[in-house]
Write an enzyme that holds these catalytic residues in place. Sequence first.
Site, PDB file in Angstrom:
ATOM      1  N   GLY A  12       0.785  -1.240   0.000  1.00 43.33           N
ATOM      2  CA  GLY A  12       0.000   0.000   0.000  1.00 43.33           C
ATOM      3  C   GLY A  12       0.811   1.280   0.000  1.00 43.33           C
ATOM      4  CG  MET A  90      -1.389  -8.145  -6.678  1.00 44.39           C
ATOM      5  SD  MET A  90      -0.615  -7.486  -8.194  1.00 44.39           S
ATOM      6  CE  MET A  90       0.996  -7.017  -7.588  1.00 44.39           C
ATOM      7  NE  ARG A  91      -8.696 -10.727  -5.279  1.00 38.90           N
ATOM      8  CZ  ARG A  91      -8.692 -12.043  -5.303  1.00 38.90           C
ATOM      9  NH1 ARG A  91      -9.220 -12.688  -6.323  1.00 38.90           N
ATOM     10  NH2 ARG A  91      -8.182 -12.742  -4.313  1.00 38.90           N
ATOM     11  CG  HIS A 109       2.487  -3.471 -14.747  1.00 35.14           C
ATOM     12  ND1 HIS A 109       2.089  -4.564 -13.997  1.00 35.14           N
ATOM     13  CD2 HIS A 109       3.455  -3.921 -15.598  1.00 35.14           C
ATOM     14  CE1 HIS A 109       2.773  -5.628 -14.391  1.00 35.14           C
ATOM     15  NE2 HIS A 109       3.604  -5.265 -15.354  1.00 35.14           N
TER      16      HIS A 109
HETATM   17  C1  GAR Z   1       3.616  -1.667  -7.302  1.00 35.24           C
HETATM   18  O1  GAR Z   1       4.978  -1.791  -7.627  1.00 35.24           O
HETATM   19  C2  GAR Z   1       2.765  -1.798  -8.533  1.00 35.24           C
HETATM   20  O2  GAR Z   1       3.382  -1.303  -9.678  1.00 35.24           O
HETATM   21  C3  GAR Z   1       2.588  -3.290  -8.603  1.00 35.24           C
HETATM   22  O3  GAR Z   1       2.400  -3.682  -7.273  1.00 35.24           O
HETATM   23  C4  GAR Z   1       3.176  -2.834  -6.440  1.00 35.24           C
HETATM   24  C5  GAR Z   1       2.331  -2.393  -5.269  1.00 35.24           C
HETATM   25  O4  GAR Z   1       3.099  -1.651  -4.363  1.00 35.24           O
HETATM   26  N1  GAR Z   1       1.456  -3.650  -9.427  1.00 35.24           N
HETATM   27  C6  GAR Z   1       1.447  -4.680 -10.253  1.00 35.24           C
HETATM   28  O5  GAR Z   1       2.352  -5.496 -10.329  1.00 35.24           O
HETATM   29  C7  GAR Z   1       0.187  -4.804 -11.099  1.00 35.24           C
HETATM   30  N2  GAR Z   1       0.270  -5.878 -11.991  1.00 35.24           N
HETATM   31  P1  GAR Z   1       2.419  -0.910  -3.137  1.00 35.24           P
HETATM   32  O6  GAR Z   1       1.454  -1.906  -2.502  1.00 35.24           O
HETATM   33  O7  GAR Z   1       3.551  -0.584  -2.206  1.00 35.24           O
HETATM   34  O8  GAR Z   1       1.723   0.296  -3.654  1.00 35.24           O
END
Ligand code: GAR
Length: 189
Positions: A12, A90-91, A109
Amino acid sequence: MKNIAVFASGNGSNFEVIAAACEHGVLPAKVVLMVCDKPQAMAVERSKKHGIESFVFSPKDYASKADYEREIVRLLDERKVDLVCLAGYMRIVSEVLLAAYQGRIINIHPSLLPAFKGAHAVEQAVAYGVKVYGITVHWVDASLDGGKIIAQRAFEYDGSDADEVHRIGQKIEHTLYIEVIDKLLKEQL
Ligand code: GAR
């Protein structure tokens, strides 16, 4: 003043950066809801810290994705949400949410899309020996990390430490996401 909802599944950090930017007047908006599909996620703690209302649910408690998304749409509608920001959610979102919030859902992403979609983008890129990495913000559609690209920022890294790539990438995410959200809000979406 616009209303934002942020969806997260894990740490988050992007949620927190968006919440702080709204609190400090950097973004002309308020985070009115944090949606999280993982009750144990750090994102839930962060929403409490910021006094932001959250909807935390376990997908297994619902008969189908359509069922919990209908609940989410109801909450978004009630709070008159203008923009939905997926931030490590992640959905894959389904037609229920897409139909209701078409053109108002964005995602961040950790790769230069369309390369390296999915949950392990950085690890896959490192395994390939990629030299130019990046971050993408894009509109959300029914595909995995698909949808039209809004913004990208690249960085060079020549090594094999995925944690280091995550660290560099997250710093970029935290400024890029705010810039894009600000631009979209000012364009009146
Ligand atoms: C981020 O790096 C985002 O780019 C990635 O999850 C992480 C969440 O970080 N998203 C994906 O991989 C989407 N396919 P956070 O929970 O610290 O914001």
